[in-house]
Write a protein that holds these residues in place. Structure first.
Motif, mmCIF file in Angstrom:
data_model
loop_
_atom_site.group_PDB
_atom_site.id
_atom_site.type_symbol
_atom_site.label_atom_id
_atom_site.label_comp_id
_atom_site.label_asym_id
_atom_site.label_seq_id
_atom_site.Cartn_x
_atom_site.Cartn_y
_atom_site.Cartn_z
ATOM 1 N N LEU A 11 0.820 -1.204 0.000
ATOM 2 C CA LEU A 11 0.000 0.000 0.000
ATOM 3 C C LEU A 11 0.863 1.266 0.000
ATOM 4 O O LEU A 11 0.599 2.208 -0.759
ATOM 5 N N LEU A 12 1.896 1.293 0.818
ATOM 6 C CA LEU A 12 2.802 2.438 0.851
ATOM 7 C C LEU A 12 3.520 2.614 -0.491
ATOM 8 O O LEU A 12 3.688 3.736 -0.973
ATOM 9 N N TRP A 13 3.949 1.512 -1.083
ATOM 10 C CA TRP A 13 4.614 1.576 -2.390
ATOM 11 C C TRP A 13 3.661 2.148 -3.441
ATOM 12 O O TRP A 13 4.044 2.990 -4.242
ATOM 13 N N TYR A 14 2.410 1.710 -3.436
ATOM 14 C CA TYR A 14 1.423 2.187 -4.411
ATOM 15 C C TYR A 14 1.217 3.697 -4.283
ATOM 16 O O TYR A 14 1.239 4.422 -5.275
ATOM 17 N N PHE A 15 0.991 4.184 -3.072
ATOM 18 C CA PHE A 15 0.763 5.614 -2.880
ATOM 19 C C PHE A 15 2.005 6.432 -3.211
ATOM 20 O O PHE A 15 1.904 7.527 -3.754
ATOM 21 N N ARG A 16 3.171 5.914 -2.888
ATOM 22 C CA ARG A 16 4.407 6.607 -3.224
ATOM 23 C C ARG A 16 4.576 6.705 -4.739
ATOM 24 O O ARG A 16 4.966 7.742 -5.274
ATOM 25 N N THR A 17 4.267 5.649 -5.451
ATOM 26 C CA THR A 17 4.373 5.639 -6.905
ATOM 27 C C THR A 17 3.386 6.633 -7.522
ATOM 28 O O THR A 17 3.744 7.385 -8.431
ATOM 29 N N CYS A 18 2.168 6.644 -7.033
ATOM 30 C CA CYS A 18 1.164 7.590 -7.540
ATOM 31 C C CYS A 18 1.586 9.031 -7.282
ATOM 32 O O CYS A 18 1.462 9.893 -8.156
ATOM 33 N N ASP A 19 2.096 9.299 -6.090
ATOM 34 C CA ASP A 19 2.538 10.645 -5.743
ATOM 35 C C ASP A 19 3.722 11.077 -6.604
ATOM 36 O O ASP A 19 3.771 12.209 -7.083
ATOM 37 N N THR A 20 4.669 10.189 -6.806
ATOM 38 C CA THR A 20 5.829 10.497 -7.636
ATOM 39 C C THR A 20 5.411 10.781 -9.071
ATOM 40 O O THR A 20 5.882 11.728 -9.696
ATOM 41 N N ARG A 21 4.504 9.967 -9.600
ATOM 42 C CA ARG A 21 4.015 10.172 -10.964
ATOM 43 C C ARG A 21 3.309 11.518 -11.092
ATOM 44 O O ARG A 21 3.499 12.251 -12.059
ATOM 45 N N GLU A 22 2.524 11.888 -10.099
ATOM 46 C CA GLU A 22 1.826 13.176 -10.117
ATOM 47 C C GLU A 22 2.820 14.333 -10.073
ATOM 48 O O GLU A 22 2.660 15.328 -10.785
ATOM 49 N N ASN A 23 3.861 14.217 -9.269
ATOM 50 C CA ASN A 23 4.888 15.262 -9.215
ATOM 51 C C ASN A 23 5.606 15.411 -10.548
ATOM 52 O O ASN A 23 5.903 16.527 -10.974
ATOM 53 N N ILE A 24 5.891 14.309 -11.199
ATOM 54 C CA ILE A 24 6.552 14.354 -12.509
ATOM 55 C C ILE A 24 5.652 15.057 -13.519
ATOM 56 O O ILE A 24 6.111 15.921 -14.282
ATOM 57 N N HIS A 25 4.376 14.725 -13.527
ATOM 58 C CA HIS A 25 3.442 15.362 -14.457
ATOM 59 C C HIS A 25 3.305 16.852 -14.176
ATOM 60 O O HIS A 25 3.254 17.661 -15.107
ATOM 61 N N GLN A 26 3.263 17.233 -12.911
ATOM 62 C CA GLN A 26 3.157 18.651 -12.568
ATOM 63 C C GLN A 26 4.410 19.412 -13.002
ATOM 64 O O GLN A 26 4.309 20.520 -13.527
ATOM 65 N N ASN A 27 5.588 18.838 -12.778
ATOM 66 C CA ASN A 27 6.819 19.489 -13.209
ATOM 67 C C ASN A 27 6.852 19.652 -14.721
ATOM 68 O O ASN A 27 7.262 20.687 -15.252
ATOM 69 N N TYR A 28 6.429 18.627 -15.425
ATOM 70 C CA TYR A 28 6.352 18.649 -16.884
ATOM 71 C C TYR A 28 5.376 19.736 -17.337
ATOM 72 O O TYR A 28 5.651 20.488 -18.273
ATOM 73 N N PHE A 29 4.245 19.833 -16.656
ATOM 74 C CA PHE A 29 3.200 20.806 -16.937
ATOM 75 C C PHE A 29 3.730 22.237 -16.780
ATOM 76 O O PHE A 29 3.597 23.067 -17.680
ATOM 77 N N PHE A 30 4.357 22.529 -15.653
ATOM 78 C CA PHE A 30 4.844 23.881 -15.394
ATOM 79 C C PHE A 30 6.035 24.245 -16.284
ATOM 80 O O PHE A 30 6.163 25.396 -16.708
ATOM 81 N N ASP A 31 6.883 23.285 -16.591
ATOM 82 C CA ASP A 31 7.993 23.546 -17.499
ATOM 83 C C ASP A 31 7.481 23.890 -18.897
ATOM 84 O O ASP A 31 7.988 24.812 -19.539
ATOM 85 N N ALA A 32 6.471 23.187 -19.342
ATOM 86 C CA ALA A 32 5.892 23.478 -20.655
ATOM 87 C C ALA A 32 5.244 24.860 -20.657
ATOM 88 O O ALA A 32 5.340 25.594 -21.651
ATOM 89 N N PHE A 33 4.596 25.251 -19.573
ATOM 90 C CA PHE A 33 4.000 26.582 -19.512
ATOM 91 C C PHE A 33 5.058 27.674 -19.540
ATOM 92 O O PHE A 33 4.851 28.726 -20.133
ATOM 93 N N LYS A 34 6.191 27.450 -18.909
ATOM 94 C CA LYS A 34 7.275 28.434 -18.980
ATOM 95 C C LYS A 34 7.738 28.608 -20.416
ATOM 96 O O LYS A 34 7.983 29.716 -20.877
ATOM 97 N N LYS A 35 7.869 27.501 -21.134
ATOM 98 C CA LYS A 35 8.273 27.574 -22.529
ATOM 99 C C LYS A 35 7.200 28.244 -23.387
ATOM 100 O O LYS A 35 7.502 28.960 -24.326
ATOM 101 N N LEU A 36 5.959 28.013 -23.063
ATOM 102 C CA LEU A 36 4.856 28.582 -23.825
ATOM 103 C C LEU A 36 4.809 30.099 -23.682
ATOM 104 O O LEU A 36 4.436 30.797 -24.621
#
Length: 94
Positions: A10-35
């Motif tokens: 259960l801890l591994w699952y939530f950690r993986t989901c949280d990490t994936r969400e952080n990666i997507h958010q970083n990708y999102f904000f980096d793309a907005f800076k470029k935009l």
């Protein structure tokens, strides 16, 4: 032992989901800076990144659409080519 395995899983699952969400958010904000940059090359990169992100994470679709609309409105009328307007409009409404 019986309690440790489900807890670890259960801890591994939530950690993986949280990490994936952080990666997507970083990708999102980096793309907005470029935009928001003034270079056309960065706009093209940001457009491609945001298009790919919408395919992976549909919940960002509305925010990305609003960002494209905002960027299109901020372009000066004379310097924006028809190609650029069509490209951003097509991506914003996909």
């Amino acid at each position: 032992m019986l309690l440790a395995l489900p807890t670890t899983t259960l801890l591994w699952y939530f950690r993986t989901c949280d990490t994936r969400e952080n990666i997507h958010q970083n990708y999102f904000f980096d793309a907005f800076k470029k935009l928001t940059n003034n270079k056309v090359v960065r706009h093209e990169i940001a457009t491609q990144r945001l298009t790919n992100l919408v395919k992976k994470v549909p919940k960002y679709k509305e925010e990305i659409k609003l960002a494209f609309i905002k960027v299109l409105k901020s372009f000066p009328r004379k310097s924006t080519s028809n190609y650029e307007r069509r490209t951003y409009a097509t991506v914003a409404y996909q």
